[in-house]
Design a protein around this motif. Sequence first.
Motif, PDB file in Angstrom:
ATOM      1  N   ASP A 136      45.027  30.703   9.810  1.00 19.42           N
ATOM      2  CA  ASP A 136      46.372  31.290   9.757  1.00 19.42           C
ATOM      3  C   ASP A 136      47.108  31.105  11.074  1.00 19.42           C
ATOM      4  O   ASP A 136      48.314  30.815  11.090  1.00 19.42           O
ATOM      5  CB  ASP A 136      46.288  32.778   9.408  1.00 19.42           C
ATOM      6  CG  ASP A 136      45.919  33.021   7.948  1.00 19.42           C
ATOM      7  OD1 ASP A 136      46.153  32.114   7.121  1.00 19.42           O
ATOM      8  OD2 ASP A 136      45.389  34.104   7.649  1.00 19.42           O
ATOM      9  N   ILE A 184      48.321  27.505  11.326  1.00 21.93           N
ATOM     10  CA  ILE A 184      49.522  27.292  10.510  1.00 21.93           C
ATOM     11  C   ILE A 184      50.752  27.778  11.262  1.00 21.93           C
ATOM     12  O   ILE A 184      51.785  27.085  11.315  1.00 21.93           O
ATOM     13  CB  ILE A 184      49.363  28.012   9.160  1.00 21.93           C
ATOM     14  CG1 ILE A 184      48.298  27.311   8.309  1.00 21.93           C
ATOM     15  CG2 ILE A 184      50.691  28.059   8.408  1.00 21.93           C
ATOM     16  CD1 ILE A 184      47.907  28.078   7.062  1.00 21.93           C
ATOM     17  N   GLU A 192      47.990  25.292   4.005  1.00 25.50           N
ATOM     18  CA  GLU A 192      48.531  26.455   3.305  1.00 25.50           C
ATOM     19  C   GLU A 192      47.758  26.742   2.020  1.00 25.50           C
ATOM     20  O   GLU A 192      47.511  27.912   1.675  1.00 25.50           O
ATOM     21  CB  GLU A 192      50.015  26.225   3.024  1.00 25.50           C
ATOM     22  CG  GLU A 192      50.853  26.235   4.309  1.00 25.50           C
ATOM     23  CD  GLU A 192      52.221  25.586   4.156  1.00 25.50           C
ATOM     24  OE1 GLU A 192      52.461  24.975   3.089  1.00 25.50           O
ATOM     25  OE2 GLU A 192      53.020  25.669   5.112  1.00 25.50           O
TER      26      GLU A 192
END
Length: 522
Positions: free
Chosen positions: A374, A377, A396
Amino acid sequence: MDAVNRLRSAAVLVVLAGSLLAPVPAAADTGLGFDLDAATIPELQQRMDHGGLTAVRLTTAYLHRIDALDGKVRSVLAVDPGALRAAAASDARRRAHHSLGRLDGIPVLLKDNIDTHAQPATAGSRGLPRSRPAADAALVDRLQRGGAVILGKTNLSEWANFRSTHSTSGWSGIGGQTNNPYVLDRNPCGSSSGSGAAVAATLAQVAIGTETDGSIVCPAGANDVVGEKPTLGLVSRTGVVPISAEQDTAGPMARHVVDAAVTLSVLQGRDPADPATAAIPAGQPQDYAALLHPGALRGARIGVWRLAGLDADVDRVVGDAVRTLTARGATVVDVDLPYQDRIGAAETPALLTEFKRDLNAYLTHRPGHPATLDELIAFDRRDPVELSKFGQELFEQAAAAPGPHDPTYRQQRATATSLAQRSIDETLSRLHLDAIVAPTNSPAWKTDYATGDAFVLGSSTPAAVAGYPNVSVPAGFAGPLPIGVSFFAGRWADARVLAFAAAFERAAPARRAPAFLPTLGS
């Protein structure tokens, strides 16, 4: 890239200070007095044993070639500042008659998803350069204990090509675009693109790549070199940036099968930190090069998975390969491997779950950068370079994927692995085959960020998902663009497929040095 360039410049200054080599031409005439592109590890060892070559001179020649030629190919991210010291130590051992084996003094490049203390793995991402691993990857330790000279790190498809559904192979945020040395505007294929291109351009004797599905064998085929994807568990993955523990493995890439065999002999071995290596059989060969012999194909039964009708040049090269196999005494049987659609449907969703699981575990032990998928990203969304060519759809999707205890995921992985193994095992058994041969790749496509990778065909999936060995060997050309063929077989059959590949290489040598053409027609 400033730090990378400083590392490269520092090493090259050391080389030039200690050498009066003339500028290196595109051909592999380095001033050593022999054709470096054609030289094998056993030949280099013989020269060093007899005093006609030293590891320092060999390493210097490769560093000089990197400086002279890699501006065209962009395959080497950084040279190791300790390379010449390691070469000098090898020469000292040889003088004292304490050589560590056939890899002692041989320059090796590492794909930049492999940890070293001197040059931590970045996976090509601008989010990881500050990472500082506590130790070298297990495979690097084995190389160094075998006397290899770690020459530096190669570029790769960022995150081993597992960031975007629309990616372009050979591009990373740190290294930019690696080019195919045969035609520079063509793609080098696969995530081990820098390793394949560097070996093809004679920038190292050997490089280490990694594969989840096709990332060793495809760049080997596209760059006219040998690539061996070992049986899963034969080589430790500790200290390698993961996609999936169910499919990942590192393996050697070289210009000659014997060099891949020598390197694999050093790479393999058990590692308590990688449970997959505990399954290595007690009787697994320790010296694959000793098992290569020119008559290996005589009396063998080889299945040919032609993947016909997709590319005329591939069909021609496969036809030529079949005639070579037959002429060398093999019986060739046409096969069509079953279950491929079902394997493909299950593989990608299983990898998404495994990527999140295994990458988060890896990042936990690498301080100084984003610590979770996460966070990566989010980093990419802020960074001005990372999403400039293509997106991060796979990141994702992995972030949203179910956990490893999810029953749907567990069924997907069981389906993918079992059907991949059955596709090979049942075909070998039903037709009494020793191995299967198939085209590795179609001719390299033009690199284009608007369209992404333009794959036409590949044969890597059955062996990759099954965890079985697969070796690609040069087989022919479409104009100036290389085409390889792959030999694969059952679990732990690495010695067999290497022997078949070596006998094929000897019978129909297809390797030729690249011309660095700017584009087709030039």
